[in-house]
Design a protein around this motif. Structure first.
Motif, PDB file in Angstrom:
ATOM      1  N   ASN A 158       0.695  -1.064  -0.098  1.00 55.60           N
ATOM      2  CA  ASN A 158      -0.008  -0.012  -0.012  1.00 55.60           C
ATOM      3  C   ASN A 158       0.725   1.373   0.475  1.00 55.60           C
ATOM      4  O   ASN A 158       0.522   2.255  -0.668  1.00 55.60           O
ATOM      5  N   GLU A 192       0.685   4.125  -3.557  1.00 56.15           N
ATOM      6  CA  GLU A 192      -0.008   5.377  -2.348  1.00 56.15           C
ATOM      7  C   GLU A 192       1.214   6.502  -3.264  1.00 56.15           C
ATOM      8  O   GLU A 192       1.014   7.418  -3.585  1.00 56.15           O
ATOM      9  N   LYS A 194      -1.487   5.985  -7.600  1.00 58.43           N
ATOM     10  CA  LYS A 194      -2.687   4.472  -7.085  1.00 58.43           C
ATOM     11  C   LYS A 194      -3.552   4.361  -8.915  1.00 58.43           C
ATOM     12  O   LYS A 194      -4.509   3.553  -9.273  1.00 58.43           O
ATOM     13  N   ARG A 229      -7.913  -0.368   3.621  1.00 62.37           N
ATOM     14  CA  ARG A 229      -7.227   0.430   3.236  1.00 62.37           C
ATOM     15  C   ARG A 229      -6.098   0.522   1.838  1.00 62.37           C
ATOM     16  O   ARG A 229      -6.338   1.872   1.183  1.00 62.37           O
ATOM     17  N   ASN A 251      -8.276  -0.292  -4.607  1.00 65.55           N
ATOM     18  CA  ASN A 251      -7.298  -0.596  -5.021  1.00 65.55           C
ATOM     19  C   ASN A 251      -6.551  -1.667  -5.204  1.00 65.55           C
ATOM     20  O   ASN A 251      -5.163  -1.642  -5.454  1.00 65.55           O
TER      21      ASN A 251
END
Length: 273
Positions: free
Chosen positions: A162, A166, A170, A194, A198
């Motif tokens: 993640n 990010e 994304k 989170r 995505n």
């Protein structure tokens, strides 16, 4: 989900039937009414890109992903550049086959310096993002279990994946949730949340105790300790409604007749996913 809905999302990750070449996997999938497949590049190269594209189209199979890109870290700049170029070729192959996801197995370190290796991974993904954008493709970072850090990937948690997605952007970089690799993570639920919107893929298999082979240690769903239905619901709550890939590296499964192996995989999928 009922069985019909489940089969509409079932995807055969080709490594599950490693005993088959790509042509055999396509025909075997058609026989058992599989709608999706994830193709591995070594099988693709054996068969040929044009031949595979035509055969997949004729069979009515859709591609959930191409596996794999990545392996970015290397001891020299020249080798890192070569690996970036190979990832660009993978992007072309994925786009030509009609999938919009290239799975990234990011690679181990060239030395014992994990921070350096993770920097190489970040630089490698950044280098291929514009190419992926040009080809309408998304890059799915797949974190691998920490026991694979020395030989497969230095990206080992969904949090790391993640963070990378990010940081790099994304719009063209997402994450792949593989149950075998992330089930143990105490922060998994938080990191799945989170990643809402995505998540580019969800892979299932099981963790059977004891693990007797690091690479071929995955087991059939229901033979291990992973709460697959709970994880599926969490991934769906985070917005992922796409194909669910069964990805099992297991020599016993590979030693079976391919049709029997696939039938057994589908049966376990209905029962445990």
């Amino acid at each position: 989900m009922n069985n019909q809905a489940t089969m509409q999302r079932f995807s055969l990750n080709q490594i599950t039937t490693e005993q088959w070449g790509l042509a055999e996997a396509i025909e075997g999938s058609v026989r058992q009414e599989v709608a999706w497949m994830s193709v591995w590049r070594h099988k693709l190269h054996e068969y040929g890109l044009k031949e595979a594209k035509r055969h997949l189209s004729d069979a009515g199979l859709s591609l959930s992903s191409l596996c794999r890109g990545g392996m970015f870290s290397a001891g020299t700049k020249e080798e890192r550049v070569r690996r970036i170029e190979d990832n660009k070729r993978a992007i072309v192959e994925a786009a030509e086959l009609g999938t919009d996801v290239l799975v990234l197995v990011c690679g181990p370190g060239a030395t014992n310096d994990l921070n350096e290796a993770r920097s190489h991974v970040e630089e490698g993904i950044e280098a291929i993002v514009p190419y992926a954008k040009d080809h309408g493709l998304k890059l799915g970072i797949e974190p691998l279990h920490p026991m694979y850090a020395a030989d497969r990937s230095v990206i080992n948690t969904l949090e790391q994946a993640n963070d990378l997605a990010e940081k790099i952007g994304k719009d063209h970089v997402g994450v792949v949730v593989d149950a075998f690799h992330v089930w143990w993570d105490p922060y998994l639920e938080k990191q799945i949340q989170r990643a809402t919107g995505n998540i580019l893929g969800f892979h299932v298999s099981d963790w059977k105790v004891p693990i007797v082979d690091m690479f071929k240690g995955r087991s059939l769903m229901g033979d291990g300790v992973i709460e697959l239905k709970k994880m599926r619901k969490r991934v769906e709550a985070a917005g992922y409604k796409g194909p669910i890939e069964v990805e099992i590296m297991n020599q016993l499964l590979w030693d079976m007749n391919g049709n029997e192996a696939l039938a057994q995989v589908i049966d376990r999928y209905h029962s445990y996913v």
